[in-house]
Design an enzyme around this catalytic site. Structure first.
Site: not given
Ligand code: PEP
Ligand code: MG
Length: 800
Positions: A389, A631, A655, A702
């Site tokens: 986090h 992907e 990916d 992307c």
């Protein structure tokens, strides 16, 4: 047939019930009490006469009634059935929701006289899962006939997820308890993980977690007051120690509430959600009991805490699930704050007195909450927890960070002069003059570049020959929106919706999601926002969504496959996106499409979502562009067919490269095989571009590939003009794009596509970059054109 009258509050079943369940968890002290409170609450909110919870016994075959509102409570623990037996057993066996009327007419119905359930006319059973393994069933029954709406069923499923995670957590604590009893009193000392690999004397290396280069003094956050300072004491005053513990727990709970509030104000509600989990642990009866037992065995409260926390840390550290392993940081955080309150120290030590580059073994979420972010120029972290986090928060704040830097704490001294290059993952400690000169040259260039980029701020990226390029942002947390805007992103090319949900403790309902998406689209005021449906699985897990343990998670049940197997969740998300699209130009993107059936089913779900919104008379955008992520290699081969089904493609290079080259994108051992300029990658991308062009649909690349100038040049040479990437790269790439000529790049790629070896491809691209002219803004010939977002239905026109 009479249906239960729907009141306005029915609509709020989801949000308010889920919030109340979170509150209940805080008030309850053990699993039994929590689930008893939950069934009461769900029965009340669902206006049902019965809500019961059956949990699977350790034999993995028997379901036993563990809590009920509405059935005879004396049957709790006594009514049980095998998986597959009766309607409840069927729900567990089929792992599917069963919602039926007149349950007694169902062939699988089984009568349990002791519960008195013959009076009920509606039965809804929702399975509870842990890693795709049924662990129980939540049952709702009504005396009157009632048809449960989709929305109600979806909410009940979400509640079931939450209950499942409570059960799993409780069992986890139990398992840790057993583990702890083996007296694993290893103190939580800072065992120094001295790196045996020799590194250059003043260069440390790690993994870039957030890009940027900064120079400044080291600001070391050592483990301030740690458990290593705690030793057992003799002759303790038992009542006084217990009182001391109670007082410290009370103080720590209040501080945690304050931290939650502070982070929610500074960052977002999602970022603050972790402190909710901390509160749950601070209230957990198992945790408190273990402390009491040790104190009663004549240990001091701090020593008892040390033993308990070290037991947890050891147990968490051994868990296979990376998400759970990383939760050890939360346990350590809680332990440290509790200890400070026990021994009367506060967290003063965490105050930074000057700005600098923060160096820490591990940063805890509360550290990030307490520290003054304006003083953090950069971060050097020893632990290698990219999903922790604190790293998520650092990214959200745009702080350059390098993680996984072995022995940073022991090697770096306070106020050492550091150059943190979070682009390459290098940290130069008291660098010699040549490195300082090099970086100061880069720094000056950077300043000049910044000035030049300022001039470019309102000019869109355009190549030397006038080709308009679109640079959009990849975003995850809501805090990324600001980072994207300040870096001049032209809208969002990829909104990874799984990220906001990773930081939460429960699944957001439709309204929650709608508000989130609406905020993002409104913030981008008119520029397009591409929202990708949930892409969990692989390395991304939702804490409250149980996923199977798989040998090959990236090849497994991930992404759209999970959505298509959980149509309620999927349709709810699509409904929220369609609703948000009323407030601005949204494109809806489906990840990891690998066959035609998947994309067609996705489109059917979109239509169903629309029908449902129409029925509910909720406003939504009728016609938003739909896209498929390309992907996986199968989608490349099917691109010309897929292009006929959608309005745009998003090329997922992260990916696609891993699947084409069989090289795990996050495995350092195969890093050298993960080669974006491999000819197979370029040829595949070429096929996708051709399919998009031939079918006149848009294509956005992307993923990280486009952040490397050589790769960007290759992608532009392949004919791609729209990119989505981490926003901090945008200014630099804008500048680079201004130096490119697309005609020359296309010619270069024509020849490179004939090459079979990626080294020569890279060399040729590097050479071409060296030959690029320096930017001369006066030659930019760009004439603004209306930017059109096409849809197979009505086109939505946007002004660029
Ligand atoms: C990709 O795969 O390239 C991509 C952009 O998506 P993610 O990194 O979220 O898998
Ligand atoms: Mg992907």
């Amino acid at each position: 047939m009479t249906s239960i009258k729907r009141t306005k509050s029915d609509r709020n079943l989801g949000l308010s019930t889920l919030q109340d369940i979170s509150a209940l968890i805080l008030q309850s002290h053990d699993l039994d009490e929590t689930i008893r409170n939950i069934v009461d609450l769900v029965a009340l909110r669902a206006h049902s006469d019965v809500c019961s919870l059956y949990l699977l016994e350790n034999d993995q075959e028997t379901l036993t009634l563990r809590a009920t509102k509405g059935l005879d409570e004396s049957t709790i623990g006594r009514v049980s059935m095998k998986i597959g037996e009766g309607l409840t057993g069927k729900v567990a066996a089929d792992k599917q929701i069963l919602a039926i009327e007149e349950p007694h007419k169902h062939p699988d119905y089984q009568y349990f006289a002791e519960t008195g359930e013959e009076q009920f006319h509606t039965f809804v059973g929702i399975p509870l899962f842990d890693h795709n393994h049924a662990i129980g069933v939540l049952v709702v029954q009504t005396r009157e006939h009632h048809i449960f709406s989709k929305e109600e069923l979806a909410t009940l499923s979400t509640i079931a997820f939450q209950v499942a995670s409570i059960v799993v957590n409780a069992r986890l604590l139990d398992a840790i308890d057993h583990y702890g009893r083996k007296d694993t009193a290893t103190p939580t000392t800072e065992d120094d993980t001295e790196d045996s690999e020799s590194q250059q004397s003043n260069t440390l290396r790690g993994k870039a977690a957030y890009p940027g280069v900064v120079t400044g003094p080291a600001n070391i956050i050592d483990q301030q007051f740690g458990f290593s300072d705690i030793f057992d004491e003799c002759n303790i005053d038992l009542p006084a120690e217990l009182k001391r513990l109670d007082e410290a727990l009370r103080k720590t709970r209040i501080q945690t509430l304050y931290l939650e509030k502070r982070v929610a104000e500074k960052l977002t509600q999602e970022d603050a959600a972790i402190f909710h989990t901390h509160l749950m642990i601070l209230e957990d009866r198992g945790f408190i009991d273990r402390l009491h037992i040790l104190i009663e065995e004549q240990h001091s409260a701090p020593y008892a805490l040390k033993k308990v926390i070290s037991g947890y840390l050891e147990a968490f550290g051994q868990m296979e699930d990376p998400y759970l392993r990383e939760r050890a940081a939360d346990m350590e955080d809680i332990g440290r704050r509790l200890l400070a309150n026990l021994v009367g120290k506060n967290t003063e030590g965490l105050q930074l007195h000057h700005s600098g580059i923060l160096v820490a073994k591990r940063l805890l979420p509360s550290d990030m909450a307490i520290l003054d972010h304006r003083m953090i120029m950069g971060m050097v972290i020893e632990s290698n927890e990219a999903n922790s986090h604190s790293v998520i928060m650092a990214k959200a704040l745009g702080i350059p960070a390098v993680i996984g830097v072995k022995s940073a704490i022991s090697k770096i001294k306070p106020d050492d002069n550091l150059i943190l290059d979070a682009n390459s993952g290098c940290i130069y400690q008291n660098p010699d003059q040549s490195i300082i000169d090099e970086y100061s040259r880069l720094g000056q260039e950077g300043q000049l570049e910044k000035q030049r980029l300022l001039e470019l701020q309102n000019i869109p990226p355009v190549t030397r020959n006038g080709q308009r390029i679109h640079l959009r942002a990849n975003i995850g947390l809501i805090s990324d929106v600001n980072v994207a805007k300040t870096h001049g992103a032209e809208g969002v090319g990829l909104y990874r919706t799984e990220f906001p949900y990773m930081a939460r403790s429960s699944f957001p309902d439709r309204q929650d999601q709608y508000l989130l998406y609406k905020k993002v689209v409104k913030d981008f005021a008119g520029t397009p926002v591409t929202i990708r449906t949930l892409d969990i699985g692989g390395d991304k897990a939702l804490p409250y969504f149980t996923q199977p343990k798989e040998d090959n998670p990236f090849m497994g049940w991930r992404s759209v496959r999970v959505s298509l197997d959980n149509l309620d969740i999927f349709q709810t998300q699509i409904e929220a996106i369609l609703m948000a699209a009323k407030h601005g130009p949204i494109r809806l993107l489906f990840p990891m499409i690998s066959n035609m059936e998947e994309i067609r089913t996705c489109k059917i779900i979109v239509e169903k979502a629309k029908d449902n919104l129409r029925k509910e008379k909720i406003l939504f955008a009728e016609d938003i562009p739909l896209g498929a992520m390309i992907e996986v290699p199968a989608a490349v081969r099917l691109a010309s067919h897929l292009a006929k089904e959608v309005d745009f493609f998003a090329l997922g290079t992260n990916d696609l490269i891993q699947y084409l080259l069989a090289a795990d994108r996050s495995n350092p051992l195969v890093e050298k095989y993960y080669d974006p300029l491999h000819p197979a990658v370029l040829l595949s991308i070429g096929c996708v571009v051709a399919a998009a062009h031939n079918n006149n649909i848009e294509l956005c690349a992307c993923g990280e590939m486009a952040t490397d100038p050589a790769c960007l040049l290759a992608l532009i040479g392949l004919g791609i003009h729209e990119f989505s990437l981490s926003a901090p790269y945008i200014p630099r790439l804008k500048n680079f794009i201004n130096r490119i000529d697309t005609v020359a790049a296309e010619e270069l790629l024509q020849s490179l596509l004939l090459q079979a070896d990626s080294h020569s491809i890279r060399e040729a691209l590097d050479q071409a970059i060296r030959n690029l002219p320096v930017t001369d803004f006066s030659v930019i010939k760009y004439q603004p054109q209306p930017l059109q977002i096409k849809s197979r239905g009505n086109a939505t026109r946007l002004q660029s």
